[in-house]
Design a protein around this motif. Sequence first.
Motif, PDB file in Angstrom:
ATOM      1  N   THR A   1       1.491  -1.305  -0.080  1.00  0.00           N
ATOM      2  CA  THR A   1      -0.238   0.149  -0.082  1.00  0.00           C
ATOM      3  C   THR A   1       0.477   1.607   0.045  1.00  0.00           C
ATOM      4  OG1 THR A   1      -1.553  -0.959   1.034  1.00  0.00           O
ATOM      5  CG2 THR A   1      -2.102   1.400   0.981  1.00  0.00           C
TER       6      THR A   1
ATOM      7  N   LEU B   1       3.778   1.916  -1.319  1.00  0.00           N
ATOM      8  CA  LEU B   1       3.949   1.416  -2.437  1.00  0.00           C
ATOM      9  C   LEU B   1       3.506   2.397  -3.441  1.00  0.00           C
ATOM     10  CD1 LEU B   1       6.241  -1.660  -2.680  1.00  0.00           C
ATOM     11  CD2 LEU B   1       7.330   1.172  -2.770  1.00  0.00           C
ATOM     12  N   ARG B   2       2.400   1.905  -3.505  1.00  0.00           N
ATOM     13  CA  ARG B   2       1.226   2.240  -4.293  1.00  0.00           C
ATOM     14  C   ARG B   2       1.014   3.659  -4.110  1.00  0.00           C
ATOM     15  NH1 ARG B   2      -1.668  -0.869  -6.898  1.00  0.00           N
ATOM     16  NH2 ARG B   2      -1.222  -2.708  -6.873  1.00  0.00           N
ATOM     17  N   VAL B   3       1.112   4.688  -2.527  1.00  0.00           N
ATOM     18  CA  VAL B   3       0.666   5.572  -2.424  1.00  0.00           C
ATOM     19  C   VAL B   3       2.063   6.397  -2.568  1.00  0.00           C
ATOM     20  CG1 VAL B   3       0.982   7.116  -0.471  1.00  0.00           C
ATOM     21  CG2 VAL B   3      -0.792   5.761  -0.685  1.00  0.00           C
TER      22      VAL B   3
ATOM     23  N   ALA C   1       3.676   5.538  -5.380  1.00  0.00           N
ATOM     24  CA  ALA C   1       3.730   5.697  -6.883  1.00  0.00           C
ATOM     25  C   ALA C   1       2.704   7.547  -7.324  1.00  0.00           C
ATOM     26  CB  ALA C   1       3.033   4.982  -7.324  1.00  0.00           C
TER      27      ALA C   1
END
Lengths: 417, 347
Positions: A75, A77-79, A81
Amino acid sequence: MRINSKYVSRFGAIAIAAAAFAATGVQAQDLTLWTLNFDNDAANTALKKVATDFEAANPGTHIEIVQRAVDEHKTALRVAAGSSKGPDIYFSWAGLGLGGEYVKAGLSLPLDKYYTQYKWNDELLPSAAAFADLYPGGKHGVPFTFKGEAVYYNKKLFQQAGITEEPKTYEDLLADAEKLKTAGIPAFTFGGSVNWHVMRLMDVILETKCGAEKHDALMAMKSDWTKEPCATDAFAEFAKWTKDYTLQPFMGIDNKQSYSLFTAGRAAMMLEGDWLVSQLDGSGANLDDYGIFPFPTNTNRLYGFAEYNYVSTKSKDPDLAAKFLDYFLSTKVQQDLVGQISSISVNKNVQYTNQKPLEAEWLDIFKTYSKVYMNGDQAFPLDVTTEYFRVINDVAAGNIEPADAAKQLQAFIAGRT
Amino acid sequence: MPPSSCRPSSQVEPKSSLDAGRSRLQRGWLLLDPNAHALAAGRPEQMRMSLRNRTHDPRVQAFLLLAPAMAIYAIFALYPMLNVAILSFQKWNGLDPQRPFVGLANYQYIFTHDPVFWVAFRNTVIWTIMCLVFPPMVGLLLALSLNQKIFGRNTFRAIFYLPVIIAPIAVATMWKWMYDPFFGLFNEMLTSMGLQRWIKDWLGDRNIALYSVFVAYLWQSVGFSMVLFLAGLQNVSQSLVEAARIDGAGRWAVFKHVTFPALRTTITIVLVLSIISSLKAFDIVYGLTGGGPAQSTQMLALWAFTQAMQIFDFGRGAAISVVLLLITIAIVVPYLRWTQKHEEAEQ
């Protein structure tokens, strides 16, 4: 106004130190590494020591290691990105599935120039380094660990069934499974409630039935699953293995329960990773009771996956990030890390001493194979992985026919938007 | 000149306040703020009185007390709900900076292409029906039993209520051990009783897995219904019960004509809460089967979570959540309105 002489002297000392710092050209450099909070605490400690040693060797450098649980890490890493900030280096799995998503989203910086500059390929195990070439647009990431998966077998149960040597071919393995069945011994144990465990059986059978090239094309969704007869054959063979040669019932148990059943001698074989050696050792099992052999697929490729460290495109100092990764991959550091992060290093120059027999066997396996094929859940995108799990489980439970399995999977792939 | 204390309040207004009043008037506050009239007219005492009156108004007090809760509710419930509704018309994987608008594509996908959605839908319907029948029924039976003056009834009440306070994920872990096909309690008991043919893979057989999970849920939730019914039973008029008995009514007749009608409001509450809790069934299913085997115990709430937080297709996850919300509204609102009308008619 009177100024305390004590403060004057302190201020002076700080000013002199700052001037000296500037004069030597040393500037404060910060690196942030986002990684997992590993179950193996020795790995966490070892990682922190590497960072401290790097800081000592590079004055003015500070490395912050941020560790999270798997889902929180994904999560975060998604934020990252989607924002302008993020780590300098991040951990992820290698392959087009989990790791590939972040590469595709532009979170990973191509490392071609650093591979050339630091000559990483000269010191990395080829099988571990091969994953960096999977992505379009250059080399991405460097290996953190490489995990091989093979068949662990119970020597006593093999002996009981009259099996005198390890199978060399798939046909040998099938014959041995039949011998075990005749002796009343289930050949394999799997945990069906965690989908990825029983998926391993499907992966290795697919490699066996389709061969390397077709298997890769199917996993890359470049071939039609309904038009490759080997895919249907693989589902049929998988159904046979789960019905005839697997400890029943298995759909309601997980990998840990499956492991307990294996060590309790309820099944003869288990398809597991190299990490099982330390697990067996840690649980007090006699390692001499067990042997290992790669699942004989007749393709000369090893089943496994890799964990990588990627340099983030959010990094303000990718050169320093690459320098740290070079330090981490160096023979000296990797030599110190043996047995802490992984039993086998990704650096091929590392020397192994006082290895346990099973560890030595693993080393031989790693040296023998130069090519690998990946776990399905590392190769497929996440949505296809979920459907792959569903189809496999339905085949194992006898709810859908092998031919329908290929159709349903292909229909899902074709319907993706 | 009269003493200052006898002067009209407008004459003792400090100059600064008058200036402030004029200034506010100039800025157009007069149109918006009724107190500004008093201020502008130089009547601060009147304004203070007006303010005091207003703060004494129960409606204003209610608003002031509700405001913090409303603000928190708006930020943490209304805004996310609105965002989920918007997200259901977008495509987003949590990585891309853009969230393109895709119209009804997410809904079209889950209704026509998703191989799991209708399984989850069917399971949610089955689960809801079971939740409407079993926990209220067993809860009522327990409440009726424990409403009698029997030995240790308070201890029994505590024992039956205890599972309610255990975290569902802990309940799932516990029941997972008991359902273990090799070493679990149930199969061990069946073996020791010589009933090996009844042994099942409780969580691995798709034909029974959903019901196995429901048994664990029933064990955990029945205490809640029981407590509500016990509270309701305390309101049953004992004089009516005794009168019915004097008239010769048996136990069943007393229950049917006195106790049950008195419990009608409690039954409504229990049923509505059961529906709401059944539609959001998540943690116990997640902990026991994770939706497996082969998605056969998948539920809408869990599938929405899987799509959004494991597959990272937030658009489809949001679309499933919206469908779930609409189903909840479609069931709960008409039922509540019907009950309300029924009660009004009775009164």
